[in-house]
Structures are given as structure tokens and as C-alpha cells.
Design a protein around this motif. Structure first.
Motif, PDB file in Angstrom:
ATOM      1  N   GLY A  84      43.627  37.120  63.599  1.00  0.00           N
ATOM      2  CA  GLY A  84      43.927  36.948  65.016  1.00  0.00           C
ATOM      3  C   GLY A  84      42.738  36.382  65.768  1.00  0.00           C
TER       4      GLY A  84
ATOM      5  N   ALA B 205      46.041  36.978  69.991  1.00  0.00           N
ATOM      6  CA  ALA B 205      45.942  38.287  70.629  1.00  0.00           C
ATOM      7  C   ALA B 205      47.048  39.219  70.156  1.00  0.00           C
ATOM      8  CB  ALA B 205      45.996  38.132  72.152  1.00  0.00           C
TER       9      ALA B 205
ATOM     10  N   ALA C 181      46.237  31.071  71.886  1.00  0.00           N
ATOM     11  CA  ALA C 181      45.422  32.256  72.186  1.00  0.00           C
ATOM     12  C   ALA C 181      46.302  33.502  72.274  1.00  0.00           C
ATOM     13  CB  ALA C 181      44.662  32.041  73.495  1.00  0.00           C
ATOM     14  N   ALA C 182      47.475  33.361  72.872  1.00  0.00           N
ATOM     15  CA  ALA C 182      48.407  34.488  72.956  1.00  0.00           C
ATOM     16  C   ALA C 182      48.849  34.928  71.567  1.00  0.00           C
ATOM     17  CB  ALA C 182      49.622  34.097  73.799  1.00  0.00           C
TER      18      ALA C 182
ATOM     19  N   VAL D  51      42.357  32.757  67.926  1.00  0.00           N
ATOM     20  CA  VAL D  51      41.834  32.623  69.291  1.00  0.00           C
ATOM     21  C   VAL D  51      40.718  31.574  69.332  1.00  0.00           C
ATOM     22  CG1 VAL D  51      40.605  33.803  71.156  1.00  0.00           C
ATOM     23  CG2 VAL D  51      42.475  34.961  69.964  1.00  0.00           C
TER      24      VAL D  51
ATOM     25  N   SER E 109      46.302  40.454  66.544  1.00  0.00           N
ATOM     26  CA  SER E 109      45.224  41.435  66.505  1.00  0.00           C
ATOM     27  C   SER E 109      45.687  42.783  67.066  1.00  0.00           C
ATOM     28  CB  SER E 109      44.015  40.924  67.293  1.00  0.00           C
ATOM     29  OG  SER E 109      43.412  39.831  66.637  1.00  0.00           O
ATOM     30  N   LEU E 110      46.453  42.762  68.159  1.00  0.00           N
ATOM     31  CA  LEU E 110      46.971  44.001  68.741  1.00  0.00           C
ATOM     32  C   LEU E 110      47.934  44.700  67.779  1.00  0.00           C
ATOM     33  CD1 LEU E 110      47.522  42.870  72.439  1.00  0.00           C
ATOM     34  CD2 LEU E 110      45.848  44.549  71.612  1.00  0.00           C
TER      35      LEU E 110
END
Length: 468
Positions: A434, A325, A321-322, A438, A328-329
Motif C-alpha cells: 500500500g 491507503a 493514492a486512495a 502511494v 494499508s488500512l
């Protein structure tokens, strides 16, 4: 080499060369490194190959696709062969037979011959599966995740080291009087002979398990025979956990291949970096495999000690999940400085997720570790293939629209619009990828273990904890 008897290693003692598991760890890691080195060895020379053989852009892209496609099928097959014949013979034959197309690539004269060689060279990408299988059966439960992650991470370095190593080999060849425009041919021949040499080393200096080779153990009755292996393979295909891990590995290793394969151009288009700077940045992220995968395996083992097999799954879901993220960021960042922070974080988490995946794999079905490793490993290449097609299609549509809408202006304006469109398309593609990662992390939580499986591993960890 004559088989000797040892026990599964409970520690990663890198300098203990007398230990069969540790000797196997080093040989399989080096073999994996050389396979990746040879697999991607032609990449630094592609401009020379295009000029020498007259490759069209389509043929160049087809060669990349063929190399990845060959790996998918080889990984699916090699896992079952490992369960049946053992990793020692499988790696020996893979290295020796894989050396043939690598060497032949140095003698190709037509684009078709080049494409055929690239297809068969892709088969040596299956070396990952054998490496994971061999370390899985050489190390005790409390350390197996760390061992798997470290061997895989160090082996993966071959895919980045070739960007430095192959030009050095070419420079050495040129110093002996070989023409610069054909030095790539000699370099590939040398890479092929390295594979051949490692095949012989693997045969004579490793054995299948700490207790001996598969053939001897089957004769003595210490291993199940072929019929039982087939039943185990069928049950593997029916195990939903295997296919979740297939998806998970597509979401980590597959995305790493895709992102780093497109990152050079993205950094240039998005942030205006020159090609050399962008290439060096991407290479530095690849070199994080030295420690990042190991961290993933280490924390997988640590969570396993604290929370059992469920703990390994929880850590895998968290780090995955990290990863999603961070990607995507990064995709929505317009500042180079901030973008580098998120890109470094993505590189760290994606490689840790790969290590964490193979801290879970050995516990799904111990009678079919090879088959499971093959299926999961193939997931990485399938993920890379699909993600690359996704980004390529988004970019192609955006660039075509930009060119058409600016066709009335000069070439410089059209080029700028095309560059901006490509960056925006890939950026939105990264963001969606991303999100997929997730979702895959949430699906990983569906992996469950029976109470009996948990109890067996708790006992195994308690038993190995007493070893010094």
C-alpha cells in the motif's frame, strides 16, 4: 470485410451496432473476455490436473509463473506490431495462434508438456493491449477514457467468469458420458475453439480505424510509413512518461492480480473463513470490473474536460493514492466487518485507477499508442510478478520460523502457529505494498504535457462537443 469510412465515436452508444466504432467496441471486448477466460480456464481444474499428471507443488507454481511471464513479453511485442500492422490483423492472429496451446492443453500427458502449454497460453494475455489500442483509435478524446476502461473492465471479467463458466462446460461434457476426471481436457479444447471462432469474427467484422484498414490507408498516404513508425517507437522508449505509467499500472493492475491471488488464503488464515466463503468473496470483488473500471475512465475524461490533460493526471494520482491507503488500512484490520469495508473500497479504487491509467495513455504519443499500451500493460504483469515473489518470500520465512519454534509441540499447535505466521507476514506485506502504491501516486504527478499538446486536446474536445 470491405472497409467502410466512419468517424470517431463521441458517445458510448452500446446499442448502435451500425456504428463501426461501437461494433469494434463490442467485438474487441468479447474477444478480450474470451482470451482471459481461456488464459485462466485451467485454474478451476488444477486439483484434477495435479492428480491426472502427477504435478509436484513446485511444478504447479512454475506453471503459474510461466503463464504470467509469457504475457509480459507478448504485451511488449504486440504493441509495436499494432502500430505497424494494425489491431485487426494482430488480434486475428493472436486469437487463432493462441487457440493452439489452449486446445493442446487438453491433450498433454506429462508435466513438461503442461508447462510448455501454459507458457504459450500466457501470450493471449496480450489481448489487453490490442483492445486498448483499438478502442483508443475508435473514440474521440472526450470519451476515449470511458471507452477504454469499459472494454478493459468487461474483458477482465473473463478472468473471474471462468470460475463459474468452466465448471459448467465440464458439467455439460460429463452429461454426454465423458468421465469426470478428464472433463477438464474437453473443456480446454472447447475454450480453444472459442478463441479460434473469435479470431475469424475479428477478421471479417472489424477494421483498423474509422477510416479503414492500415494497409489501405498507408497506400493512400493517410498514414505514416514504416520508417516513421520506427522513429516514433524510439521516441516512445525515451519518453519518461511512459515508464511512469509502467510503474503506475504495476501499482494498480499488478497489485490487483497479486492481492486477489493471495486473498483466498489470507481471509481463511486471518479471519477463519472457510475456503468456499473466501473464494466467493474474492470472486465478487473481481466482478466489480463490470462498472469500477468504467468509473475510472469516466472521471478521467471528466477531469480532462475540466482541467485538460493535467486534470487526467491529477485524478489518476488521487485515485491511486486512495487505493494504496485502502490496502494499508485493510492490512491492519482485525475485524472482518471493518475489513470488508476497506477491501471493497480497495477493489473499487484499484479498478478505477486502472481505468484512469488508460485515460492518460492515448495522449502520450498518438503515433505510438500501440507501443505505449504494450509497455504500460506489461508493467501490470511485472508488478504482479514482483509483488507475488515479495509476499511469497515473507510468508515462507515467517512460516519456517513458526514451525521451528514450535517443533516440540504437537501437529495441531504447529499448524496453528504456521497459519498465524502466514497471516501476519501477508498482512505486513499488504501494508508495505500500500505504501508503494502511494509513492507511485506521487510519482504520477511528474507526468507533464507541453502547452502545444494541451491546446491540441482542448480543440479536439471542443470540436467533438459539437457532435450529436
Amino acid at each position: 470485410m470491405k472497409s467502410t469510412v466512419s468517424e470517431k465515436a463521441t458517445k458510448l452508444e452500446l446499442l448502435n451496432f451500425k456504428s463501426i466504432p461501437m461494433r469494434t467496441f463490442w467485438i474487441t471486448s468479447i474477444s478480450f473476455f474470451i482470451c482471459f477466460f481461456a488464459w485462466f480456464g485451467i485454474v478451476p481444474f488444477m486439483p484434477d490436473v495435479v492428480k491426472d499428471l502427477g504435478l509436484t507443488p513446485a511444478q504447479k507454481w512454475n506453471s503459474i509463473i510461466l503463464a504470467v511471464s509469457g504475457t509480459v513479453f507478448a504485451r511488449l511485442l504486440i504493441g509495436k506490431l499494432c502500430d505497424k500492422y494494425g489491431p485487426r490483423l494482430c488480434y486475428t492472429y493472436l486469437l487463432i495462434l493462441g487457440a493452439i496451446p489452449v486446445i493442446l492443453l487438453g491433450f498433454v500427458q506429462t508435466p513438461l508438456q503442461f508447462l510448455i502449454c501454459r507458457l504459450f497460453i500466457g501470450f493471449i494475455g496480450a489481448s489487453f493491449v490490442i483492445t486498448q489500442f483499438h478502442t483508443s483509435i475508435m473514440f474521440a478524446p472526450k470519451i476515449v477514457g470511458t471507452a477504454n476502461a469499459t472494454s478493459a473492465g468487461w474483458g477482465n471479467l473473463g478472468g473471474g467468469a471462468n470460475r463459474l463458466g468452466m465448471p459448467l462446460i465440464a458439467a455439460a461434457v460429463i452429461s454426454f458420458g465423458v468421465a469426470e476426471d478428464i472433463a477438464w481436457r474437453y473443456s480446454m479444447v472447447i475454450a480453444g475453439f472459442l478463441c479460434l471462432a473469435m479470431g475469424l469474427i475479428y477478421y471479417f467484422f472489424t477494421q483498423d480505424t474509422p477510416k479503414g484498414n492500415f494497409a489501405d490507408l498507408k497506400i493512400s498516404g493517410e498514414m505514416p510509413m514504416l520508417k516513421k513508425d520506427e522513429v516514433s517507437f524510439i521516441s516512445t522508449l525515451k519518453d519518461y512518461r511512459v515508464w511512469i505509467l509502467f510503474l503506475v499500472y504495476a501499482a494498480c493492475f499488478g497489485m490487483e492480480l497479486t492481492v486477489y491471488g493471495t486473498m483466498d488464503d489470507y481471509l481463511q488464515n486471518r479471519f477463519g473463513l472457510d475456503r468456499s466463503t473466501a473464494g466467493n468473496l474474492v470472486l465478487s470483488f473481481a466482478l466489480m470490473n463490470i462498472f469500477a473500471r468504467t468509473l475510472g475512465g469516466y472521471f478521467g475524461d471528466l477531469f480532462g474536460k475540466l482541467k485538460g490533460l493535467r486534470g487526467r493526471v491529477i485524478f489518476l494520482a488521487l485515485i491511486l493514492a486512495a487505493e494504496g491507503a485502502m490496502l494499508s488500512l485493510f492490512s491492519i484490520t482485525t475485524s472482518l466487518a471493518v475489513g470488508m469495508i476497506f477491501l471493497i473500497a480497495f477493489s473499487l479504487t484499484v479498478q478505477m485507477a486502472e481505468g484512469a491509467t488508460f485515460s492518460v495513455v492515448p495522449f502520450i504519443n498518438k503515433k505510438a499508442i500501440g507501443s505505449i499500451s504494450g509497455i504500460v500493460g506489461a508493467g501490470g504483469n511485472v508488478g504482479a510478478f514482483l509483488a507475488a515473489l515479495f509476499l511469497k518470500s515473507k510468508s515462507a520465512v515467517a512460516e519456517s520460523a513458526a514451525i521451528n519454534s514450535n517443533s516440540e509441540f504437537g501437529e495441531q499447535v504447529i499448524k496453528a502457529a504456521q497459519t498465524s505466521a502466514a497471516a501476519s507476514a501477508v498482512s505486513s506485506g499488504y501494508f508495505l505494498i500500500g505504501g508503494f502504491v502511494v509513492v507511485s501516486a506521487l510519482m504520477a504527478l511528474a507526468i507533464k504535457f507541453a502547452a502545444a499538446e494541451e491546446e491540441v486536446e482542448v480543440r479536439a474536445i471542443q470540436f467533438s462537443a459539437g457532435d450529436k
